[in-house]
Design an enzyme around this catalytic site. Structure first.
Site, mmCIF file in Angstrom:
data_model
loop_
_atom_site.group_PDB
_atom_site.id
_atom_site.type_symbol
_atom_site.label_atom_id
_atom_site.label_comp_id
_atom_site.label_asym_id
_atom_site.label_seq_id
_atom_site.Cartn_x
_atom_site.Cartn_y
_atom_site.Cartn_z
ATOM 1 N N GLU A 214 0.841 -1.197 0.000
ATOM 2 C CA GLU A 214 0.000 0.000 0.000
ATOM 3 C C GLU A 214 0.874 1.245 0.000
ATOM 4 O OE1 GLU A 214 -2.816 2.562 3.038
ATOM 5 O OE2 GLU A 214 -2.711 0.396 3.349
ATOM 6 N N ARG B 242 0.641 10.427 0.086
ATOM 7 C CA ARG B 242 1.010 11.525 0.984
ATOM 8 C C ARG B 242 2.241 12.272 0.512
ATOM 9 N NH1 ARG B 242 0.341 8.880 7.058
ATOM 10 N NH2 ARG B 242 -1.692 7.902 6.726
ATOM 11 N N THR C 199 -4.528 6.337 1.491
ATOM 12 C CA THR C 199 -4.854 7.747 1.699
ATOM 13 C C THR C 199 -5.622 8.315 0.499
ATOM 14 O OG1 THR C 199 -2.699 7.852 2.820
ATOM 15 C CG2 THR C 199 -3.958 9.856 2.761
ATOM 16 N N LYS D 144 -11.032 -1.337 6.831
ATOM 17 C CA LYS D 144 -9.806 -1.014 7.565
ATOM 18 C C LYS D 144 -10.240 -0.364 8.874
ATOM 19 C CE LYS D 144 -6.590 2.787 6.960
ATOM 20 N NZ LYS D 144 -5.668 3.470 6.042
#
Length: 205
Positions: free
Chosen positions: A41, A45, A68, A128
């Site tokens: 993953e 960011r 994200t 999640k």
């Protein structure tokens, strides 16, 4: 088995990656896959995150997704970069509907029962749990997940090598997300491979 569940069952830990130097992207992916962790993953960011996804996709055996993901624009850009799955810190109809439209597996973040119920209304059963430790840890997930017997989780946030096994002991947990496997700014890829091997050997339900 849904595609997202297949991914969640591939390895006990999904490395959560913040790639700041594009030159390190491919060596990190190679080290992680060699160590037994193939589901990667890459969080959106950093400025080079999308390029990192494209680079990591070149590594044989790597299944690379974007984390994200906050909106449809993020999701579309992630897919254009080659992302094979999507992870979001929260749950919104816009992001979920976009994932459905593009037929890409999605793992949205939840932290309470209401989030889970909203997700179930959208047809989701895989979530999640984020931020895992800050949201009350193992005791919280046990309590929150108890009414939802057909839902499965990937706790992420504050988990480390010492606590990962305790999370994985929960019946509702298929895997955990962890950033400890790739120390920030590391160029020691042998260490990354070793940390991946240790993580891959954690007891998996």
């Amino acid at each position: 088995m849904k595609p997202i569940e297949k991914l969640m069952r591939t390895a006990p830990v999904i490395p959560v990656l913040v790639i700041e130097d594009i030159a390190s992207a491919r060596p990190i992916a190679e080290a992680l896959v060699a160590g037994g962790l193939s589901i990667l993953e890459v969080t959106l960011r950093t400025d080079c995150a999308l390029d990192a996804i494209a680079e990591m996709k070149k590594v044989k055996g790597a299944i690379v997704g974007a984390g994200t993901v906050l909106n449809d624009a993020h999701l579309t850009a992630a897919l254009d970069a080659g992302s094979e799955f999507i992870v979001s810190p929260g749950l919104t109809e816009a992001v979920v509907e976009s994932a459905f439209k593009h037929d890409v597996p999605i793992l949205p973040g939840i932290s309470n029962a209401s989030d889970i119920m909203r997700g179930m209304d959208m047809g989701l059963r895989h979530f999640k749990f984020f931020p895992a430790e800050a949201s009350g840890g193992i005791a919280a997930l046990k309590a929150i997940s108890a009414p939802f017997k057909d839902c499965l989780f990937c706790p992420t946030g504050g988990i480390n090598i010492q606590t990962a096994g305790k999370w994985l002991a929960l019946e509702s947990v298929l895997c955990v997300g962890g950033s400890w496997i790739v120390p920030k700014g590391t160029s020691d890829f042998a260490e990354v491979e070793q940390l991946a091997r240790i993580a891959a050997a954690i007891h998996h339900n």
